[in-house]
Design an enzyme around this catalytic site. Structure first.
Site, short mmCIF file in Angstrom:
data_model
loop_
_atom_site.label_atom_id
_atom_site.label_comp_id
_atom_site.label_asym_id
_atom_site.label_seq_id
_atom_site.Cartn_x
_atom_site.Cartn_y
_atom_site.Cartn_z
N GLY A 55 5.87 -11.00 -13.97
CA GLY A 55 5.97 -10.21 -12.54
C GLY A 55 4.91 -11.06 -11.58
O GLY A 55 3.87 -11.58 -12.41
N SER A 56 5.31 -11.04 -10.58
CA SER A 56 4.11 -11.51 -9.64
C SER A 56 2.98 -10.45 -9.40
O SER A 56 3.26 -9.41 -9.75
CB SER A 56 4.92 -12.15 -8.34
OG SER A 56 5.83 -13.03 -8.54
N GLY A 57 1.96 -11.06 -8.46
CA GLY A 57 0.93 -10.24 -8.26
C GLY A 57 -0.25 -10.46 -9.16
O GLY A 57 -1.14 -9.84 -9.15
N HIS A 220 -1.00 -4.19 -14.49
CA HIS A 220 0.33 -3.86 -13.72
C HIS A 220 -0.22 -2.49 -12.80
O HIS A 220 0.60 -1.72 -12.38
CB HIS A 220 1.53 -3.62 -14.51
CG HIS A 220 1.96 -5.04 -15.11
ND1 HIS A 220 1.94 -5.26 -16.22
CD2 HIS A 220 2.63 -6.23 -14.51
CE1 HIS A 220 2.51 -6.30 -16.82
NE2 HIS A 220 2.80 -6.83 -15.60
N THR A 487 -34.00 -9.17 20.68
CA THR A 487 -34.57 -9.85 19.30
C THR A 487 -35.91 -8.91 19.15
O THR A 487 -36.34 -8.31 19.99
CB THR A 487 -34.84 -11.19 19.20
OG1 THR A 487 -35.85 -11.61 20.05
CG2 THR A 487 -33.46 -11.81 19.52
N ASP A 549 -32.22 -2.76 18.67
CA ASP A 549 -32.31 -4.02 17.83
C ASP A 549 -33.34 -3.51 16.59
O ASP A 549 -34.59 -3.18 16.82
CB ASP A 549 -32.79 -5.16 18.50
CG ASP A 549 -33.12 -6.25 17.46
OD1 ASP A 549 -32.09 -6.90 17.01
OD2 ASP A 549 -34.47 -6.60 17.02
N GLY A 551 -35.02 -5.49 14.25
CA GLY A 551 -36.13 -6.03 14.18
C GLY A 551 -37.17 -5.72 15.34
O GLY A 551 -38.47 -5.76 14.98
#
Length: 569
Positions: A55-57, A220, A487, A549, A551
């Site tokens: 199966g894919s996946g 699965h 800042t 801010d 900081g």
């Protein structure tokens, strides 16, 4: 569940087309969902074809392993669904010459039936075919015999071994024997942190609570064999490794290859941590890890979790694992670095003030309490700074400032005997402790201030004020930010300017500092109304407005923590 797809019914075909675009040596076989090697010899000269699928996946399995030295073809069913018998037969016809084909099949009922029937049909057309079943899931060892266990991530190692054996021109029965022998020396066990979601389905097959993990799952989306509490990765790795070691009867001194496989939604960072834990666990058992890989090699769509595979190896097996391949998803040599540490080049010795001098003792007695005040404030405010930075940044500021606080507490007393040396020592400590941009900014500022203060044995308040301004300017020089860019500078600049101006106006150091703290607080608060122009917050644009801010808030916090120390003798 959001997915990057068009029509759920088309995901497999469109995926194969995407894979083929990246691999010039691979092509899609007609209307079948089959990837085959483009660079095959004439049918009469072909070596044994090695074919796998399911199966894919599970990407990059199985299409990622098509290439010289590995798979001749990958047969891809719909998601988590076995491919049809006709698709498998088409792959055999397209890739097998007189030498025949080896089918490597994970031990799931649908795969066994469809690959097995295709093998019988091919034999009826006089195409020699052998089938090797991989059943490496040791989590089922107490519930089922080996022939009834699931085939999971360790299958990729069998692809590599069989593909390399076939590339050497060995006969079909020899290639099959090598593959079966390797499959018998292989064990895997996995853990899921949550379920996975199929394309077109709104929710996953199962959901785990925050305090649950699932041990022994398949690939699965099915549940595991035991639901338990989360545990540190060292303990989890020990659980998985112990089950595999017991099942394979591995003993001290044996040689193994280690594969840590991601299930689709696990970061490489975590897979590498699991590999570290598994490697060290095996080393403590006195086993020799000859090869090791960590990555997503056989997934379960978007499932978070991993599996650990161990393969008992000898020189012949290692030779096959090391053989070259054009399969683009094979992770490489797996060479193990047995000495991962080297000595750090010694740093220049730190010049320390004379701890016995009266001046050194005096400065140490003043600087140490100041450092402790700042450190305690940063550590106590970690949650607040983390929250602010999460709203308009990457969320790491609180942790960074906490590390800064801890680094301050660890600065040795002998480094605090003079202002310039204390700031230099603090710069070095923060440079190492603070992650991201804050570390270089603070380290640079402290170094610039230290250089200014080095000219004076007993700097006064105005010397400190000028050093403060020099430090703030260094941050602007380094990062390119200015006032109004949202800042830390929006708190530092008004604080430094206010402190200097208040001193020049005749205020005491303590009163000047109180004014500076007030200016920093206002500057930090004002950032909530600023559009960010630099840093990570600038990526958010207007969405960052309304939150100060982080900081700048951190600056206001540590400046405030110094109020009781400034001007004290």
């Amino acid at each position: 569940m959001k997915k990057l797809i068009n029509n759920p019914a088309d995901v497999v075909r469109e995926m194969l087309e995407g894979i083929a675009r990246q691999a010039p040596n691979v092509a899609i076989l007609g209307d079948e969902n089959v990837l085959v090697r483009r660079d095959q010899n004439e049918s009469t000269d072909r070596t044994v074809a090695v074919i796998s699928g399911g199966g894919s996946g599970h990407e990059p399995a199985h299409g990622g392993y098509v290439g010289a030295g590995m798979l001749s073809a990958a047969v891809c069913g719909q998601v988590f669904t076995s491919p049809s018998t006709d698709a498998v037969l088409a792959a055999i016809r397209a890739t097998a010459g007189p030498s025949g084909a080896l089918l490597i099949v994970k031990n799931y009922t649908g795969d066994r039936l469809n690959f097995g029937l295709a093998a019988e049909l091919a034999r009826s057309e006089n195409i020699p075919v052998e089938v090797v079943i991989v059943a490496d899931d040791v989590s089922l060892r107490h519930q089922a015999g080996r022939s009834q266990r699931r085939g999971i991530a360790g299958t990729v190692l069998i692809h590599k071994i069989a593909g390399a054996a076939a590339a050497r021109g060995l006969a079909l029965d020899e290639v099959a024997t090598i593959a079966r022998d390797a499959a018998g020396r292989l064990g895997t066990m996995g853990v899921a942190l949550d379920g996975c979601t199929l394309p077109g389905i709104d929710k996953s097959g199962f959901v785990l609570a925050d305090d649950e993990i699932e041990l022994g799952l398949g690939i699965h989306g099915e549940k595991g064999v035991e639901r338990t509490k989360p545990m540190p990765v060292d303990q989890l790795a020990d659980t998985l490794v112990s089950n595999i070691v017991d099942d394979l009867h591995l003993k001290s001194g044996e040689r193994v290859a280690l594969l840590v496989n991601g299930l689709g939604a696990t970061p490489q960072m975590e897979l590498d941590i699991v590999l570290r834990a598994a490697h060290d666990n095996l080393a403590r058992r006195d086993m020799r890890i000859e090869r090791a890989w960590a990555g997503t090699l056989l997934s379960a769509l978007n499932m978070p979790g991993c599996s650990i595979s161990l393969l008992r190896v000898d020189d012949a097996t290692l030779d096959l694992l090391d053989a070259p391949t054009q399969a683009h998803a094979w992770p490489g040599s797996g060479a193990v670095n047995r000495a991962i540490h080297i000595d750090v080049t010694a740093e220049p010795p730190t010049l320390e003030a004379d701890a016995e001098s009266e001046s050194a003792r005096g400065w140490g007695e003043r600087i140490r309490p100041a450092l402790e005040s700042v450190a305690n404030a940063l550590i106590a405010n970690e949650p607040r700074l983390t929250e602010l930075d999460s709203l308009a940044g990457d969320g790491d500021l609180g942790a960074s400032m906490k590390r800064a606080g801890q680094a301050m507490l660890d600065v040795p007393p002998g480094a605090l005997g003079a202002p310039d040396r204390a700031l230099s020592a603090l710069s070095a400590a923060l440079r190492k402790a603070i992650a991201g941009s804050s570390g270089p900014f603070y380290a640079t500022a402290l170094m610039r201030a230290a250089r200014h203060l080095s000219a004076s044995v007993e700097p006064d308040a105005k010397d400190w004020a000028l050093a403060f301004r020099e430090a703030v300017q260094s941050i602007s020089d380094l990062g390119g930010a200015k006032a109004g860019d949202r800042t830390m500078l929006d708190a530092l600049l008004p604080a430094a300017n206010t402190f200097a101006e208040a001193l020049n106006a005749g205020k005491s150091a303590q009163d000047a500092w109180v004014a500076a703290v007030s200016a920093a607080r206002k500057g930090a608060e004002d950032t909530a109304n600023m559009m960010p122009r630099v840093g990570r917050a600038s990526y958010l644009g207007a969405r960052a407005v309304g939150v100060p801010d982080g900081g700048a808030v951190a600056v206001a916090l540590w400046l405030d923590a110094l109020k009781q120390q400034i001007g004290a003798r």
